[in-house]
Design a protein around this motif. Structure first.
Motif, PDB file in Angstrom:
ATOM      1  N   ALA A  79       0.834  -1.210   0.000  1.00 22.51           N
ATOM      2  CA  ALA A  79       0.000   0.000   0.000  1.00 22.51           C
ATOM      3  C   ALA A  79       0.865   1.254   0.000  1.00 22.51           C
ATOM      4  CB  ALA A  79      -0.922  -0.011   1.214  1.00 22.51           C
ATOM      5  N   LEU A  80       1.966   1.221   0.734  1.00 20.32           N
ATOM      6  CA  LEU A  80       2.876   2.367   0.759  1.00 20.32           C
ATOM      7  C   LEU A  80       3.590   2.533  -0.577  1.00 20.32           C
ATOM      8  CD1 LEU A  80       4.425   1.976   4.337  1.00 20.32           C
ATOM      9  CD2 LEU A  80       2.811   3.729   3.571  1.00 20.32           C
ATOM     10  N   PHE A  81       3.944   1.429  -1.220  1.00 19.32           N
ATOM     11  CA  PHE A  81       4.546   1.514  -2.557  1.00 19.32           C
ATOM     12  C   PHE A  81       3.600   2.246  -3.503  1.00 19.32           C
ATOM     13  CE2 PHE A  81       6.817  -2.774  -1.670  1.00 19.32           C
ATOM     14  CZ  PHE A  81       7.820  -2.125  -0.960  1.00 19.32           C
ATOM     15  N   SER A  82       2.314   1.877  -3.460  1.00 24.08           N
ATOM     16  CA  SER A  82       1.318   2.509  -4.342  1.00 24.08           C
ATOM     17  C   SER A  82       1.132   3.987  -3.996  1.00 24.08           C
ATOM     18  CB  SER A  82      -0.022   1.778  -4.225  1.00 24.08           C
ATOM     19  OG  SER A  82       0.095   0.445  -4.662  1.00 24.08           O
ATOM     20  N   GLN A  83       1.141   4.273  -2.697  1.00 25.87           N
ATOM     21  CA  GLN A  83       0.892   5.640  -2.249  1.00 25.87           C
ATOM     22  C   GLN A  83       1.981   6.608  -2.724  1.00 25.87           C
ATOM     23  OE1 GLN A  83       0.267   5.923   1.983  1.00 25.87           O
ATOM     24  NE2 GLN A  83       0.424   8.159   2.026  1.00 25.87           N
ATOM     25  N   PHE A  84       3.231   6.116  -2.756  1.00 21.46           N
ATOM     26  CA  PHE A  84       4.348   7.029  -3.045  1.00 21.46           C
ATOM     27  C   PHE A  84       5.046   6.747  -4.377  1.00 21.46           C
ATOM     28  CE2 PHE A  84       4.025   6.986   1.637  1.00 21.46           C
ATOM     29  CZ  PHE A  84       3.787   8.343   1.844  1.00 21.46           C
ATOM     30  N   LYS A  85       4.468   5.894  -5.213  1.00 25.53           N
ATOM     31  CA  LYS A  85       5.151   5.507  -6.457  1.00 25.53           C
ATOM     32  C   LYS A  85       5.329   6.691  -7.410  1.00 25.53           C
ATOM     33  CE  LYS A  85       0.938   3.790  -8.746  1.00 25.53           C
ATOM     34  NZ  LYS A  85       0.825   4.870  -9.737  1.00 25.53           N
ATOM     35  N   ASP A  86       4.449   7.677  -7.349  1.00 27.63           N
ATOM     36  CA  ASP A  86       4.543   8.818  -8.262  1.00 27.63           C
ATOM     37  C   ASP A  86       5.332   9.991  -7.678  1.00 27.63           C
ATOM     38  OD1 ASP A  86       3.043   7.513 -10.209  1.00 27.63           O
ATOM     39  OD2 ASP A  86       1.149   8.146  -9.287  1.00 27.63           O
ATOM     40  N   ASP A  87       5.833   9.794  -6.455  1.00 26.93           N
ATOM     41  CA  ASP A  87       6.643  10.848  -5.833  1.00 26.93           C
ATOM     42  C   ASP A  87       8.025  10.814  -6.494  1.00 26.93           C
ATOM     43  OD1 ASP A  87       8.355  12.347  -4.066  1.00 26.93           O
ATOM     44  OD2 ASP A  87       6.848  12.102  -2.492  1.00 26.93           O
ATOM     45  N   GLU A  88       8.387  11.889  -7.187  1.00 30.45           N
ATOM     46  CA  GLU A  88       9.605  11.898  -7.994  1.00 30.45           C
ATOM     47  C   GLU A  88      10.865  12.228  -7.206  1.00 30.45           C
ATOM     48  OE1 GLU A  88       8.864  14.552 -11.217  1.00 30.45           O
ATOM     49  OE2 GLU A  88       7.404  13.208 -12.177  1.00 30.45           O
ATOM     50  N   ARG A  89      10.739  12.517  -5.943  1.00 29.77           N
ATOM     51  CA  ARG A  89      11.933  12.838  -5.156  1.00 29.77           C
ATOM     52  C   ARG A  89      12.851  11.611  -5.056  1.00 29.77           C
ATOM     53  NH1 ARG A  89       9.174  15.292   0.128  1.00 29.77           N
ATOM     54  NH2 ARG A  89       7.647  13.687  -0.486  1.00 29.77           N
ATOM     55  N   THR A  90      14.134  11.843  -5.300  1.00 32.17           N
ATOM     56  CA  THR A  90      15.106  10.746  -5.298  1.00 32.17           C
ATOM     57  C   THR A  90      15.113  10.006  -3.965  1.00 32.17           C
ATOM     58  OG1 THR A  90      16.516  11.952  -6.852  1.00 32.17           O
ATOM     59  CG2 THR A  90      17.539  10.160  -5.606  1.00 32.17           C
ATOM     60  N   GLY A  91      15.018  10.744  -2.861  1.00 35.96           N
ATOM     61  CA  GLY A  91      15.038  10.115  -1.542  1.00 35.96           C
ATOM     62  C   GLY A  91      13.874   9.174  -1.329  1.00 35.96           C
ATOM     63  N   VAL A  92      12.702   9.552  -1.827  1.00 39.03           N
ATOM     64  CA  VAL A  92      11.511   8.695  -1.689  1.00 39.03           C
ATOM     65  C   VAL A  92      11.670   7.437  -2.527  1.00 39.03           C
ATOM     66  CG1 VAL A  92       9.025   8.520  -2.096  1.00 39.03           C
ATOM     67  CG2 VAL A  92      10.001  10.642  -1.168  1.00 39.03           C
ATOM     68  N   GLN A  93      12.163   7.586  -3.752  1.00 42.11           N
ATOM     69  CA  GLN A  93      12.330   6.420  -4.616  1.00 42.11           C
ATOM     70  C   GLN A  93      13.388   5.457  -4.062  1.00 42.11           C
ATOM     71  OE1 GLN A  93      10.296   5.584  -7.123  1.00 42.11           O
ATOM     72  NE2 GLN A  93       9.176   7.391  -6.370  1.00 42.11           N
ATOM     73  N   LYS A  94      14.397   6.001  -3.388  1.00 43.40           N
ATOM     74  CA  LYS A  94      15.400   5.137  -2.758  1.00 43.40           C
ATOM     75  C   LYS A  94      14.794   4.345  -1.601  1.00 43.40           C
ATOM     76  CE  LYS A  94      19.713   7.523  -3.913  1.00 43.40           C
ATOM     77  NZ  LYS A  94      20.891   8.271  -3.395  1.00 43.40           N
ATOM     78  N   ILE A  95      13.912   4.991  -0.850  1.00 47.39           N
ATOM     79  CA  ILE A  95      13.220   4.284   0.241  1.00 47.39           C
ATOM     80  C   ILE A  95      12.380   3.143  -0.325  1.00 47.39           C
ATOM     81  CG2 ILE A  95      11.443   4.479   2.019  1.00 47.39           C
ATOM     82  CD1 ILE A  95      12.406   7.411   2.416  1.00 47.39           C
ATOM     83  N   ILE A  96      11.639   3.442  -1.391  1.00 43.81           N
ATOM     84  CA  ILE A  96      10.797   2.413  -2.013  1.00 43.81           C
ATOM     85  C   ILE A  96      11.652   1.265  -2.530  1.00 43.81           C
ATOM     86  CG2 ILE A  96       9.311   1.929  -3.998  1.00 43.81           C
ATOM     87  CD1 ILE A  96       8.109   4.739  -3.599  1.00 43.81           C
ATOM     88  N   GLU A  97      12.763   1.597  -3.184  1.00 37.62           N
ATOM     89  CA  GLU A  97      13.641   0.550  -3.720  1.00 37.62           C
ATOM     90  C   GLU A  97      14.201  -0.330  -2.594  1.00 37.62           C
ATOM     91  OE1 GLU A  97      17.759   0.134  -6.387  1.00 37.62           O
ATOM     92  OE2 GLU A  97      16.983   2.115  -5.839  1.00 37.62           O
ATOM     93  N   ARG A  98      14.597   0.322  -1.487  1.00 37.40           N
ATOM     94  CA  ARG A  98      15.157  -0.431  -0.365  1.00 37.40           C
ATOM     95  C   ARG A  98      14.133  -1.400   0.217  1.00 37.40           C
ATOM     96  NH1 ARG A  98      17.140   3.500   2.061  1.00 37.40           N
ATOM     97  NH2 ARG A  98      15.643   3.986   3.698  1.00 37.40           N
ATOM     98  N   TYR A  99      12.912  -0.946   0.355  1.00 33.71           N
ATOM     99  CA  TYR A  99      11.887  -1.816   0.956  1.00 33.71           C
ATOM    100  C   TYR A  99      11.372  -2.860  -0.023  1.00 33.71           C
ATOM    101  CZ  TYR A  99      11.891   0.357   5.489  1.00 33.71           C
ATOM    102  OH  TYR A  99      12.277   0.761   6.749  1.00 33.71           O
ATOM    103  N   ARG A 100      11.439  -2.577  -1.315  1.00 32.01           N
ATOM    104  CA  ARG A 100      11.101  -3.627  -2.291  1.00 32.01           C
ATOM    105  C   ARG A 100      12.121  -4.768  -2.201  1.00 32.01           C
ATOM    106  NH1 ARG A 100       6.928  -2.809  -5.552  1.00 32.01           N
ATOM    107  NH2 ARG A 100       6.295  -0.707  -6.142  1.00 32.01           N
ATOM    108  N   LYS A 101      13.401  -4.416  -2.020  1.00 31.47           N
ATOM    109  CA  LYS A 101      14.430  -5.439  -1.872  1.00 31.47           C
ATOM    110  C   LYS A 101      14.221  -6.237  -0.586  1.00 31.47           C
ATOM    111  CE  LYS A 101      18.084  -3.222  -4.596  1.00 31.47           C
ATOM    112  NZ  LYS A 101      19.406  -2.551  -4.548  1.00 31.47           N
ATOM    113  N   LYS A 102      13.843  -5.541   0.490  1.00 29.25           N
ATOM    114  CA  LYS A 102      13.550  -6.229   1.746  1.00 29.25           C
ATOM    115  C   LYS A 102      12.368  -7.173   1.583  1.00 29.25           C
ATOM    116  CE  LYS A 102      15.263  -3.015   5.258  1.00 29.25           C
ATOM    117  NZ  LYS A 102      14.913  -2.267   6.500  1.00 29.25           N
ATOM    118  N   GLN A 103      11.353  -6.708   0.851  1.00 31.46           N
ATOM    119  CA  GLN A 103      10.179  -7.540   0.622  1.00 31.46           C
ATOM    120  C   GLN A 103      10.540  -8.780  -0.188  1.00 31.46           C
ATOM    121  OE1 GLN A 103       7.066  -6.337  -2.246  1.00 31.46           O
ATOM    122  NE2 GLN A 103       5.651  -6.352  -0.493  1.00 31.46           N
ATOM    123  N   GLU A 104      11.345  -8.596  -1.215  1.00 29.90           N
ATOM    124  CA  GLU A 104      11.770  -9.723  -2.039  1.00 29.90           C
ATOM    125  C   GLU A 104      12.568 -10.730  -1.220  1.00 29.90           C
ATOM    126  OE1 GLU A 104      14.361 -10.655  -6.118  1.00 29.90           O
ATOM    127  OE2 GLU A 104      14.062  -8.596  -5.430  1.00 29.90           O
TER     128      GLU A 104
END
Length: 253
Positions: free
Chosen positions: A21-46
């Motif tokens: 749900a958080l991935f969906s909520q912030f997927k369109d946020d273009e800030r580099t810091g936000v995208q890095k957070i999403i990438e880090r947690y996607r790796k944790k999820q995987e």
């Protein structure tokens, strides 16, 4: 707009099931810091789902026999090869279907994590038992027979009576319980992996105690096989009471 720090805290405090749900909520946020957070947690999820898949595979034998047998016990040992100290066996009955994050063959787990897993297994197991066979007994009957004896003691130490034993590689003689020997079982069965952790941590703790009694051999570092340091100490000082004479005859007169 939420700050990057606030979004980071959202992820940190969220349960794994909330990450999508958080991935969906912030997927369109273009800030580099936000995208890095999403990438880090996607790796944790995987990594989490890969670990779940591994753990499920390690329940293969427990599931295979679970409909027929109601109390399945995993058994493994630690200390067959070292020059000194006892051989220790662990026996563990886990609740059906239980998985423990990071549980694996003790040789594939760091010492710190083994200690953590030991406590978690103690807390969550239906029952666990420990069997110990002394260096003198190893010299008397040989290491294989002593290993069998330690395994038998571990089963007898359980507070429940198992009706199936899953054993790493061997079949224990003179035990009136159905057994299944599994090659490399400590990496293929969660019950055996749990037993390997209990045996390894118990033996390591014993060797650390022996290191206080016989500091010249460095048992806290030489828990397993004969290192150069250990062999040098043997040649200089001779054996101590916990050495296995049948293992060290090539190194001492």
């Amino acid at each position: 707009m939420q700050s990057i720090k606030e979004i980071k805290l959202l992820f940190e405090h969220a349960e794994k099931e909330q990450w999508d749900a958080l991935f969906s909520q912030f997927k369109d946020d273009e800030r580099t810091g936000v995208q890095k957070i999403i990438e880090r947690y996607r790796k944790k999820q995987e990594a989490f789902w890969q670990e779940q898949e591994r753990l499920e595979k390690m329940l293969e034998f427990e599931k295979k026999y679970g409909d027929t047998f109601h109390c399945i016990c995993g058994i493994d040992e630690a200390g067959r090869g070292p020059f000194a100290g006892p051989v220790v066996a662990g026996a563990v009955v886990l609740p059906p279907g239980l998985t423990i994050q990071g549980l694996n063959d003790s040789k594939k787990v760091s010492p710190k994590r083994r200690e953590e897993l030991y406590e978690e297994i103690r807390e969550k197991a239906v029952s666990f038992g420990i069997g110990i066979c002394s260096p003198a007994r190893i010299d008397e009957i040989n290491i294989l027979q002593a290993t069998y004896e330690a395994m038998k003691y571990a089963v007898e130490d359980l507070s429940v009576v198992p009706d199936l034993l899953l054993v790493d590689a061997v079949t224990i003689p003179q035990i009136p319980v159905r057994q299944v020997g599994i090659i490399k079982g400590d990496g293929r069965s969660l019950s055996i992996a749990a037993a390997s952790i209990m045996a390894k941590v118990t033996r390591d703790r014993l060797m650390e105690e022996y290191a206080q009694l016989y500091p010249e051999y460095g048992f806290e570092r030489n828990k397993r096989y004969g290192s150069e340091e250990h062999i040098a100490a043997l040649r200089e000082k001779g054996p101590c009471p916990i050495h296995r004479s049948t293992f060290i005859h090539s190194y001492v007169r």
